[in-house]
Design an enzyme around this catalytic site. Structure first.
Site, PDB file in Angstrom:
ATOM      1  N   GLU A   2       2.779  13.932 -16.300  1.00 44.91           N
ATOM      2  CA  GLU A   2       1.741  14.856 -16.751  1.00 44.91           C
ATOM      3  C   GLU A   2       1.687  16.084 -15.866  1.00 44.91           C
ATOM      4  OE1 GLU A   2      -2.166  12.959 -16.927  1.00 44.91           O
ATOM      5  OE2 GLU A   2      -1.092  11.116 -17.380  1.00 44.91           O
TER       6      GLU A   2
ATOM      7  N   CYS B  74      -0.727  22.268 -12.014  1.00 46.07           N
ATOM      8  CA  CYS B  74      -0.784  21.070 -11.176  1.00 46.07           C
ATOM      9  C   CYS B  74       0.366  20.167 -11.604  1.00 46.07           C
ATOM     10  CB  CYS B  74      -2.135  20.395 -11.382  1.00 46.07           C
ATOM     11  SG  CYS B  74      -2.258  18.771 -10.610  1.00 46.07           S
TER      12      CYS B  74
ATOM     13  N   CYS C 181       3.189   5.789  -8.952  1.00 47.56           N
ATOM     14  CA  CYS C 181       2.928   5.968  -7.526  1.00 47.56           C
ATOM     15  C   CYS C 181       2.800   4.593  -6.901  1.00 47.56           C
ATOM     16  CB  CYS C 181       1.624   6.749  -7.342  1.00 47.56           C
ATOM     17  SG  CYS C 181       1.205   7.100  -5.623  1.00 47.56           S
TER      18      CYS C 181
ATOM     19  N   CYS D 264      -4.026   3.628  -4.195  1.00 50.78           N
ATOM     20  CA  CYS D 264      -5.432   4.028  -4.021  1.00 50.78           C
ATOM     21  C   CYS D 264      -6.285   3.379  -5.125  1.00 50.78           C
ATOM     22  CB  CYS D 264      -5.587   5.542  -4.055  1.00 50.78           C
ATOM     23  SG  CYS D 264      -4.681   6.364  -2.725  1.00 50.78           S
TER      24      CYS D 264
ATOM     25  N   CYS E 259      -7.535   5.418  -8.376  1.00 49.77           N
ATOM     26  CA  CYS E 259      -6.601   6.352  -9.014  1.00 49.77           C
ATOM     27  C   CYS E 259      -5.839   5.712 -10.183  1.00 49.77           C
ATOM     28  CB  CYS E 259      -5.616   6.855  -7.968  1.00 49.77           C
ATOM     29  SG  CYS E 259      -4.446   8.033  -8.630  1.00 49.77           S
TER      30      CYS E 259
ATOM     31  N   CYS F 193      -5.418  13.623 -13.628  1.00 52.57           N
ATOM     32  CA  CYS F 193      -4.031  13.193 -13.798  1.00 52.57           C
ATOM     33  C   CYS F 193      -3.857  11.680 -13.801  1.00 52.57           C
ATOM     34  CB  CYS F 193      -3.153  13.816 -12.723  1.00 52.57           C
ATOM     35  SG  CYS F 193      -2.137  15.089 -13.459  1.00 52.57           S
TER      36      CYS F 193
HETATM   37  N1  SAH Z   1      -0.716  11.513  -3.800  1.00 53.39           N
HETATM   38  C1  SAH Z   1      -1.274  12.788  -3.478  1.00 53.39           C
HETATM   39  C2  SAH Z   1      -1.399  13.751  -4.626  1.00 53.39           C
HETATM   40  C3  SAH Z   1      -1.869  13.245  -5.968  1.00 53.39           C
HETATM   41  S1  SAH Z   1      -3.552  12.821  -6.251  1.00 53.39           S
HETATM   42  C4  SAH Z   1      -2.600  12.617  -2.796  1.00 53.39           C
HETATM   43  O1  SAH Z   1      -3.049  11.495  -2.667  1.00 53.39           O
HETATM   44  O2  SAH Z   1      -3.144  13.596  -2.328  1.00 53.39           O
HETATM   45  C5  SAH Z   1      -4.465  14.302  -6.309  1.00 53.39           C
HETATM   46  C6  SAH Z   1      -5.911  14.105  -5.866  1.00 53.39           C
HETATM   47  O3  SAH Z   1      -6.697  13.428  -6.869  1.00 53.39           O
HETATM   48  C7  SAH Z   1      -6.013  13.262  -4.616  1.00 53.39           C
HETATM   49  O4  SAH Z   1      -6.937  13.832  -3.739  1.00 53.39           O
HETATM   50  C8  SAH Z   1      -6.516  11.945  -5.173  1.00 53.39           C
HETATM   51  O5  SAH Z   1      -7.099  11.161  -4.183  1.00 53.39           O
HETATM   52  C9  SAH Z   1      -7.465  12.423  -6.250  1.00 53.39           C
HETATM   53  N2  SAH Z   1      -7.844  11.415  -7.237  1.00 53.39           N
HETATM   54  C10 SAH Z   1      -7.133  10.368  -7.701  1.00 53.39           C
HETATM   55  N3  SAH Z   1      -7.858   9.648  -8.585  1.00 53.39           N
HETATM   56  C11 SAH Z   1      -9.036  10.258  -8.696  1.00 53.39           C
HETATM   57  C12 SAH Z   1     -10.215   9.985  -9.464  1.00 53.39           C
HETATM   58  N4  SAH Z   1     -10.305   8.937 -10.275  1.00 53.39           N
HETATM   59  N5  SAH Z   1     -11.251  10.841  -9.312  1.00 53.39           N
HETATM   60  C13 SAH Z   1     -11.182  11.909  -8.484  1.00 53.39           C
HETATM   61  N6  SAH Z   1     -10.112  12.203  -7.755  1.00 53.39           N
HETATM   62  C14 SAH Z   1      -9.057  11.386  -7.839  1.00 53.39           C
END
Ligand code: SAH
Length: 346
Positions: free
Chosen positions: A91, A104, A111, A115, A118, A332
């Site tokens: 995406e 973006c 991944c 987390c 996510c 995303c």
């Molecule tokens: N792996 C990298 C980049 C991708 S995620 C990173 O962790 O920075 C991009 C951002 O979106 C990160 O800050 C991530 O923690 C956040 N993110 C992921 N899931 C989310 C959610 N459900 N709500 C808000 N932010 C989220």
């Protein structure tokens, strides 16, 4: 599968051309064609046919295609589901700001960072994206709107520093004057905190804006929601950030996703302040996007504002991330996830 020519840096393309017994200037011509968006060798009108046939044996110049597109009625944000040559999906999101367009981009298919909040990590990591697939997302967006992109953020699916070499090649080609000519100062790379790579980045790409997904101010909470913290603690991560700042003089951004009842109270704000005081930094507060599988909920508006006010009062610059494309599920990982579920149910 053939290698995409956009996986080569300018220097590597030159080496290839010379190894084929061709004059060096052909590399410049071909490189320029690649980033003007050709999808076949035929379109390279000033390149001899014999050379094109030679290259065609081992290389492709295909572009990634937009499989689905959603345009927000609220703010013109565009969300793309892209299909890769091997059938995988990724995406990207295009956002319109007063200073221009920002795209973006994703860095991996899935991944493996795990987390807890996510959507991108739910099925694990399938594979790394190649440099051409990363830059291809920018090119697909430019083609879709017929305008130049001015800024790039690597905040899509994947952990950029878990695909470090390909991301470095992407950064080289995207900023090359005969490439997309988007300077590193217009690019943000976001990481969940691979401290070694942060130190390496300070020397490899010192003009980039580094963004750290922090999301918690104590190790216990952070390790619960971000397993990477068990390898690189908050202290190790912030040491690497200080190293980055010392070597680059660049301000680091910290992303802090506010999750109701997990990391959103004033005690957490105070801890965060203690961690960051004196650092050249900015904090981006993000109300968490609810992802059905995770069970986490958004902190309420007043709590988010109180968190921001606390930081500002103590001298740490902090903003609340404006939600864009909220009518099209623009966070995303969710589109790909929906597509995989639909395919599985077929
Ligand atoms: N792996 C990298 C980049 C991708 S995620 C990173 O962790 O920075 C991009 C951002 O979106 C990160 O800050 C991530 O923690 C956040 N993110 C992921 N899931 C989310 C959610 N459900 N709500 C808000 N932010 C989220």
């Amino acid at each position: 599968m053939k290698t995409n020519l956009r996986d080569l840096t300018y220097g590597e393309l030159e080496e290839l051309i010379i190894s084929l017994g061709e004059p060096r200037f052909r590399a410049k011509q071909i490189f320029s064609w690649l980033y003007r968006g050709v999808a076949s060798f035929d379109e390279m009108t000033n390149i001899p046919k014999s050379l094109k046939c030679r290259l065609l044996e081992d290389y492709s110049v295909s572009l990634i295609t937009i499989e689905e597109k959603y345009v927000s009625r609220l703010d013109e944000t565009r969300k793309y589901l892209l299909k890769l040559d091997d059938g995988n999906y990724i995406e990207s999101v295009l956002m319109k700001y007063h200073h221009g367009y920002t795209v973006c981009v994703s860095s991996q298919v899935g991944c493996r960072m795990g987390c807890a909040f996510c959507a991108s990590t739910i099925g694990g990591r399938i594979r790394n994206l190649t440099p051409s697939e990363i830059i291809g997302q920018v090119m697909a967006a430019e083609k879709d709107i017929g305008e130049r992109i001015s800024n790039i953020v690597m905040m899509g699916i994947g952990e950029p520093f878990d695909n470090f070499d390909n991301v470095m090649k992407f950064l080289e080609n995207v900023s090359h004057p005969d490439g997309l000519n988007i300077g590193h100062r217009h690019i943000t790379v976001s990481t969940c905190g691979l401290a070694d790579k942060i130190r390496e980045l300070a020397h490899r790409a010192p003009q980039i804006t580094l963004s750290i997904s922090l999301h918690a101010a104590n190790n216990e909470t952070r390790s619960q929601i971000m397993p990477v913290n068990r390898k690189y603690s908050i202290e190790a991560l912030l040491d690497a950030c200080r190293y980055y700042i010392e070597n680059t003089n660049r301000r680091v951004s910290f992303e802090y996703t506010l999750i109701a009842g997990v990391n959103d109270n004033t005690a957490a704000a105070s801890k965060l302040y203690n961690l960051l005081k004196g650092m050249l930094c900015h904090v981006n507060l993000i109300p968490v996007n609810a992802v059905s599988e995770t069970g986490f909920e958004k902190a309420d508006k007043a709590q988010v504002e109180a968190f921001r006010a606390y930081l500002e009062k103590h001298g740490i610059s902090a903003t609340i991330r404006r939600e864009m494309g909220s009518d099209i599920n623009a966070a995303c990982g969710q589109l790909r996830r929906n597509r995989l579920q639909t395919n599985n149910n077929k």
